[in-house]
Design a protein around this motif. Structure first.
Motif, mmCIF file in Angstrom:
data_model
loop_
_atom_site.group_PDB
_atom_site.id
_atom_site.type_symbol
_atom_site.label_atom_id
_atom_site.label_comp_id
_atom_site.label_asym_id
_atom_site.label_seq_id
_atom_site.Cartn_x
_atom_site.Cartn_y
_atom_site.Cartn_z
ATOM 1 N N GLU A 48 47.989 102.695 75.277
ATOM 2 C CA GLU A 48 46.930 103.424 75.982
ATOM 3 C C GLU A 48 47.432 104.779 76.484
ATOM 4 N N SER A 49 48.640 104.786 77.054
ATOM 5 C CA SER A 49 49.173 106.057 77.557
ATOM 6 C C SER A 49 49.438 107.033 76.413
ATOM 7 N N LYS A 50 49.959 106.527 75.306
ATOM 8 C CA LYS A 50 50.205 107.394 74.147
ATOM 9 C C LYS A 50 48.887 107.888 73.559
ATOM 10 N N GLN A 51 47.863 107.032 73.567
ATOM 11 C CA GLN A 51 46.563 107.440 73.042
ATOM 12 C C GLN A 51 45.965 108.546 73.900
ATOM 13 N N LYS A 52 46.182 108.496 75.215
ATOM 14 C CA LYS A 52 45.694 109.548 76.110
ATOM 15 C C LYS A 52 46.376 110.872 75.776
ATOM 16 N N VAL A 53 47.681 110.817 75.510
ATOM 17 C CA VAL A 53 48.421 112.027 75.144
ATOM 18 C C VAL A 53 47.896 112.577 73.819
ATOM 19 N N ILE A 54 47.664 111.693 72.862
ATOM 20 C CA ILE A 54 47.157 112.113 71.550
ATOM 21 C C ILE A 54 45.773 112.735 71.696
ATOM 22 N N ASP A 55 44.912 112.122 72.509
ATOM 23 C CA ASP A 55 43.566 112.665 72.716
ATOM 24 C C ASP A 55 43.632 114.046 73.365
ATOM 25 N N GLY A 56 44.524 114.203 74.349
ATOM 26 C CA GLY A 56 44.689 115.510 74.998
ATOM 27 C C GLY A 56 45.135 116.571 74.017
ATOM 28 N N LEU A 57 46.086 116.222 73.160
ATOM 29 C CA LEU A 57 46.568 117.176 72.155
ATOM 30 C C LEU A 57 45.488 117.493 71.124
ATOM 31 N N SER A 58 44.669 116.498 70.784
ATOM 32 C CA SER A 58 43.583 116.732 69.829
ATOM 33 C C SER A 58 42.566 117.705 70.408
ATOM 34 N N GLU A 59 42.230 117.530 71.697
ATOM 35 C CA GLU A 59 41.292 118.451 72.348
ATOM 36 C C GLU A 59 41.866 119.866 72.393
ATOM 37 N N GLU A 60 43.134 119.953 72.709
ATOM 38 C CA GLU A 60 43.797 121.263 72.753
ATOM 39 C C GLU A 60 43.799 121.903 71.370
ATOM 40 N N ASN A 61 44.034 121.092 70.351
ATOM 41 C CA ASN A 61 44.037 121.579 68.974
ATOM 42 C C ASN A 61 42.655 122.096 68.586
ATOM 43 N N GLU A 62 41.624 121.381 68.975
ATOM 44 C CA GLU A 62 40.259 121.806 68.679
ATOM 45 C C GLU A 62 39.944 123.139 69.362
ATOM 46 N N SER A 63 40.396 123.294 70.613
ATOM 47 C CA SER A 63 40.134 124.557 71.316
ATOM 48 C C SER A 63 40.867 125.706 70.628
ATOM 49 N N TYR A 64 42.065 125.438 70.144
ATOM 50 C CA TYR A 64 42.802 126.473 69.412
ATOM 51 C C TYR A 64 42.089 126.827 68.104
ATOM 52 N N LYS A 65 41.547 125.827 67.428
ATOM 53 C CA LYS A 65 40.823 126.088 66.187
ATOM 54 C C LYS A 65 39.602 126.970 66.452
ATOM 55 N N LYS A 66 38.889 126.682 67.547
ATOM 56 C CA LYS A 66 37.725 127.498 67.898
ATOM 57 C C LYS A 66 38.146 128.929 68.194
ATOM 58 N N GLU A 67 39.241 129.075 68.921
ATOM 59 C CA GLU A 67 39.739 130.412 69.261
ATOM 60 C C GLU A 67 40.148 131.175 68.004
ATOM 61 N N ILE A 68 40.797 130.497 67.076
ATOM 62 C CA ILE A 68 41.217 131.119 65.816
ATOM 63 C C ILE A 68 39.994 131.567 65.017
ATOM 64 N N ASP A 69 38.963 130.699 64.975
ATOM 65 C CA ASP A 69 37.752 131.067 64.242
ATOM 66 C C ASP A 69 37.078 132.289 64.868
ATOM 67 N N GLU A 70 37.051 132.359 66.212
ATOM 68 C CA GLU A 70 36.477 133.510 66.893
ATOM 69 C C GLU A 70 37.264 134.783 66.578
ATOM 70 N N LEU A 71 38.596 134.666 66.563
ATOM 71 C CA LEU A 71 39.430 135.828 66.256
ATOM 72 C C LEU A 71 39.244 136.279 64.813
ATOM 73 N N LYS A 72 39.082 135.331 63.897
ATOM 74 C CA LYS A 72 38.845 135.695 62.500
ATOM 75 C C LYS A 72 37.521 136.423 62.355
ATOM 76 N N ALA A 73 36.491 135.941 63.079
ATOM 77 C CA ALA A 73 35.189 136.599 63.017
ATOM 78 C C ALA A 73 35.282 138.009 63.589
ATOM 79 N N ARG A 74 36.003 138.158 64.689
ATOM 80 C CA ARG A 74 36.174 139.484 65.313
ATOM 81 C C ARG A 74 36.927 140.426 64.367
ATOM 82 N N LEU A 75 37.948 139.903 63.708
ATOM 83 C CA LEU A 75 38.729 140.703 62.762
ATOM 84 C C LEU A 75 37.863 141.142 61.581
ATOM 85 N N ALA A 76 37.032 140.246 61.082
ATOM 86 C CA ALA A 76 36.142 140.596 59.973
ATOM 87 C C ALA A 76 35.157 141.676 60.412
#
Length: 127
Positions: A48-76
């Motif tokens: 359970e504790s490891k799953q919480k860490v994995i979920d936190g990292l997944s959320e962080e990864n998703e936020s980074y993906k959104k930020e990257i997509d926004e930066l790509k759109a801005r660059l275009a």
């Protein structure tokens, strides 16, 4: 090494029946916690504790993906505004006008002396 599972009363009776062998050292009984074995509850807590860490990292990864997509759109968008045409002046010629302002006299004042100044020793001159 064996793990014995079963009813608590049944296990106690087995241990009582084997007390002679236990006393002689032929059989040893080690509790699961001392043997380094982990209970099911401990494993579930760890998962359970490891799953919480994995979920936190997944959320962080998703936020980074959104930020990257926004930066790509801005660059275009910025790339679309850049005017990439290069205007070259038509007056660019490789011919250079040659004007030489140095004056060099055409006369050569060097005169050569043709005299032979070789000295001959007196003893060779008499021979």
């Amino acid at each position: 090494m064996y793990l014995i599972n079963g009813d608590k009363k049944a296990l106690e009776s087995v241990i009582k029946e084997q007390r002679i062998r236990i006393g002689r050292g032929l059989i040893t009984i080690t509790p699961a916690s001392e043997a380094g074995l982990v209970t099911e509850e401990d494993v579930e807590k760890a998962l359970e504790s490891k799953q919480k860490v994995i979920d936190g990292l997944s959320e962080e990864n998703e936020s980074y993906k959104k930020e990257i997509d926004e930066l790509k759109a801005r660059l275009a968008e910025l790339d679309s505004h850049v005017d990439d045409t290069k205007d070259v002046q038509e007056e660019d010629k490789k011919e250079v006008e040659q004007t030489d302002t140095k004056e060099v006299p055409a006369e050569d004042d060097k005169k050569a002396d043709v005299q032979d100044e070789k000295k001959v020793s007196a003893s060779k001159a008499k021979k």
